[in-house]
Design a protein around this motif. Sequence first.
Motif, PDB file in Angstrom:
ATOM      1  N   THR A 176     -80.431  19.743 -61.791  1.00 45.53           N
ATOM      2  CA  THR A 176     -80.112  21.091 -62.220  1.00 45.53           C
ATOM      3  C   THR A 176     -79.746  21.075 -63.710  1.00 45.53           C
ATOM      4  O   THR A 176     -79.030  20.170 -64.162  1.00 45.53           O
ATOM      5  CB  THR A 176     -78.972  21.706 -61.387  1.00 45.53           C
ATOM      6  N   SER A 177     -80.218  22.104 -64.437  1.00 44.12           N
ATOM      7  CA  SER A 177     -79.995  22.144 -65.882  1.00 44.12           C
ATOM      8  C   SER A 177     -78.616  22.700 -66.239  1.00 44.12           C
ATOM      9  O   SER A 177     -78.137  22.484 -67.363  1.00 44.12           O
ATOM     10  CB  SER A 177     -81.074  22.993 -66.553  1.00 44.12           C
ATOM     11  N   VAL A 178     -77.992  23.423 -65.319  1.00 40.59           N
ATOM     12  CA  VAL A 178     -76.660  23.982 -65.557  1.00 40.59           C
ATOM     13  C   VAL A 178     -75.813  23.773 -64.307  1.00 40.59           C
ATOM     14  O   VAL A 178     -76.327  23.415 -63.243  1.00 40.59           O
ATOM     15  CB  VAL A 178     -76.722  25.493 -65.905  1.00 40.59           C
ATOM     16  N   ASP A 179     -74.513  24.007 -64.427  1.00 41.30           N
ATOM     17  CA  ASP A 179     -73.641  23.903 -63.268  1.00 41.30           C
ATOM     18  C   ASP A 179     -74.082  24.909 -62.202  1.00 41.30           C
ATOM     19  O   ASP A 179     -74.406  26.063 -62.499  1.00 41.30           O
ATOM     20  CB  ASP A 179     -72.192  24.192 -63.650  1.00 41.30           C
ATOM     21  N   LEU A 180     -74.067  24.448 -60.951  1.00 37.03           N
ATOM     22  CA  LEU A 180     -74.490  25.286 -59.828  1.00 37.03           C
ATOM     23  C   LEU A 180     -73.324  25.574 -58.905  1.00 37.03           C
ATOM     24  O   LEU A 180     -72.422  24.733 -58.733  1.00 37.03           O
ATOM     25  CB  LEU A 180     -75.581  24.590 -59.006  1.00 37.03           C
ATOM     26  N   ASP A 181     -73.379  26.719 -58.274  1.00 31.77           N
ATOM     27  CA  ASP A 181     -72.547  27.014 -57.108  1.00 31.77           C
ATOM     28  C   ASP A 181     -73.460  26.897 -55.888  1.00 31.77           C
ATOM     29  O   ASP A 181     -74.420  27.664 -55.740  1.00 31.77           O
ATOM     30  CB  ASP A 181     -71.959  28.422 -57.208  1.00 31.77           C
ATOM     31  N   VAL A 182     -73.191  25.923 -55.032  1.00 33.71           N
ATOM     32  CA  VAL A 182     -73.997  25.691 -53.830  1.00 33.71           C
ATOM     33  C   VAL A 182     -73.123  26.001 -52.618  1.00 33.71           C
ATOM     34  O   VAL A 182     -72.233  25.220 -52.262  1.00 33.71           O
ATOM     35  CB  VAL A 182     -74.533  24.244 -53.766  1.00 33.71           C
ATOM     36  N   ASN A 183     -73.333  27.175 -52.060  1.00 31.47           N
ATOM     37  CA  ASN A 183     -72.554  27.630 -50.904  1.00 31.47           C
ATOM     38  C   ASN A 183     -71.052  27.538 -51.173  1.00 31.47           C
ATOM     39  O   ASN A 183     -70.270  27.099 -50.327  1.00 31.47           O
ATOM     40  CB  ASN A 183     -72.919  26.824 -49.661  1.00 31.47           C
ATOM     41  N   GLY A 184     -70.657  27.901 -52.411  1.00 29.63           N
ATOM     42  CA  GLY A 184     -69.249  27.926 -52.774  1.00 29.63           C
ATOM     43  C   GLY A 184     -68.717  26.634 -53.343  1.00 29.63           C
ATOM     44  O   GLY A 184     -67.532  26.555 -53.701  1.00 29.63           O
ATOM     45  N   VAL A 185     -69.562  25.600 -53.451  1.00 31.43           N
ATOM     46  CA  VAL A 185     -69.139  24.295 -53.954  1.00 31.43           C
ATOM     47  C   VAL A 185     -69.827  24.047 -55.296  1.00 31.43           C
ATOM     48  O   VAL A 185     -71.030  24.284 -55.436  1.00 31.43           O
ATOM     49  CB  VAL A 185     -69.481  23.171 -52.963  1.00 31.43           C
ATOM     50  N   THR A 186     -69.085  23.564 -56.287  1.00 32.50           N
ATOM     51  CA  THR A 186     -69.644  23.332 -57.616  1.00 32.50           C
ATOM     52  C   THR A 186     -70.392  22.001 -57.677  1.00 32.50           C
ATOM     53  O   THR A 186     -69.870  20.957 -57.274  1.00 32.50           O
ATOM     54  CB  THR A 186     -68.540  23.335 -58.684  1.00 32.50           C
ATOM     55  N   VAL A 187     -71.616  22.051 -58.184  1.00 31.56           N
ATOM     56  CA  VAL A 187     -72.420  20.872 -58.480  1.00 31.56           C
ATOM     57  C   VAL A 187     -72.712  20.910 -59.983  1.00 31.56           C
ATOM     58  O   VAL A 187     -73.481  21.747 -60.447  1.00 31.56           O
ATOM     59  CB  VAL A 187     -73.727  20.845 -57.680  1.00 31.56           C
ATOM     60  N   PRO A 188     -72.086  20.027 -60.778  1.00 29.38           N
ATOM     61  CA  PRO A 188     -72.290  20.058 -62.233  1.00 29.38           C
ATOM     62  C   PRO A 188     -73.742  19.772 -62.606  1.00 29.38           C
ATOM     63  O   PRO A 188     -74.493  19.136 -61.853  1.00 29.38           O
ATOM     64  CB  PRO A 188     -71.360  18.949 -62.742  1.00 29.38           C
ATOM     65  N   ALA A 189     -74.135  20.240 -63.789  1.00 31.10           N
ATOM     66  CA  ALA A 189     -75.474  19.946 -64.302  1.00 31.10           C
ATOM     67  C   ALA A 189     -75.704  18.437 -64.296  1.00 31.10           C
ATOM     68  O   ALA A 189     -74.818  17.655 -64.642  1.00 31.10           O
ATOM     69  CB  ALA A 189     -75.622  20.503 -65.715  1.00 31.10           C
ATOM     70  N   GLY A 190     -76.908  18.022 -63.890  1.00 31.34           N
ATOM     71  CA  GLY A 190     -77.214  16.599 -63.842  1.00 31.34           C
ATOM     72  C   GLY A 190     -78.265  16.283 -62.801  1.00 31.34           C
ATOM     73  O   GLY A 190     -78.874  17.177 -62.200  1.00 31.34           O
TER      74      GLY A 190
END
Length: 392
Positions: free
Chosen positions: A298-312
């Motif tokens: 992912t190129s930017v930080d994501l919210d995945v079902n309410g959980v943060t997944v940082p860019a990477g």
Amino acid sequence: MSFRSTSTALTRVAAALALALPSTLAAQQGGTSGAFIIRLGRDTIGVEQFTSTAQRVTGDILLRSPVARLSHYDVRLDAQGNPTRVDVTLGGLNGAPRPSQPRALTITFHGDSATQVITWPDSTSTNSFAVPSATVALPTNTSYALLEPVFARMRRSGTDSVNVNMLFFGSPRTFPASLVLHGDSATWWLFDYPTRLRVDANGRIQSVNGQETTVKVDVARVPRVDMKAVAARIATEPNGGNLGQLSSRDTVVASVGTARLWVDYGRPQRRGRTIFGGVVPWGQVWRTGANAATQFRTSVDLDVNGVTVPAGTYTLWTLPSESGTQLIVNKQTGQWGTEYDPKQDLVRIPMTTSRLDAPVEVFTIAVEPRGDAGVLAMRWGDMELSVPVHAK
């Protein structure tokens, strides 16, 4: 006679292939002969015909992936059952050499080392490598004829387990394995996965169940196969009998809001099998595809079902269960799909499970934008697993 058959039809195929077993040199010398039909779900992906004595195992093995090919092998054994020489000829279904492919392979064993010579259309390549004692040489990890002499010796000596080293033709190294006998069944441990076998009182393999391995094959023994007739029949099938890669690789690229998402994954086929609770067992971490681990970026930080997944960049795994499935985002990347390290987990995220109206034959991962958000969905068999995603 179709080699893309259901389990019921395969019984008819096996009956059509099986011939009355004549008196052979193997039988006269206390050896054996037979054939194995190798299936992946409803598809037959290989056939092996062999003759075995205490001093020698010869055979033909026909494999259909990625291209249909027919090989003949001749393995000579010493008094302890270790190989002393391997000779292999390689060709297409008609026996002729394949363009730009190896034509022959020879492995000569001397003490604790071996020399392997591969003959190409216009050259040869030679390499030497260490070979531990108690080595078993096999064409592939879906070949079984050369395991039989080991099981036969175990039966005669009353031994219930042995440690061996597997040398696959063309490989420059061996791999540790173990064989365990328990009653009329046996287990072949290789790469930390158990292959289950049925073995008779003389050590002859009757059937093979590889559902707990990454190969997932089932194998049935028949007395004999007319390999030339089988090869000729397969050559008339679509694509010349070639099945291609059993699990192709695919890439998904999509934008969700300001996020640019990338997924690279293997796509196994259903082949008439039960997927979740079958091919993909409940309660076990799954590579979410096939072969190399599924890569995600992912190129930017994501919210995945309410959980943060940082860019990477990460790998994606799943933990399916009948009560709910979790998506595992793991920080390790570039590994094979059997090399899951739970210590590298970033997060585990609940997924939504739903049933599909029509089963999906080839495992599919999709990123579906929906306005400024989207859905990461995985579909195979009759089930869909999904999570909402949006850029933070």
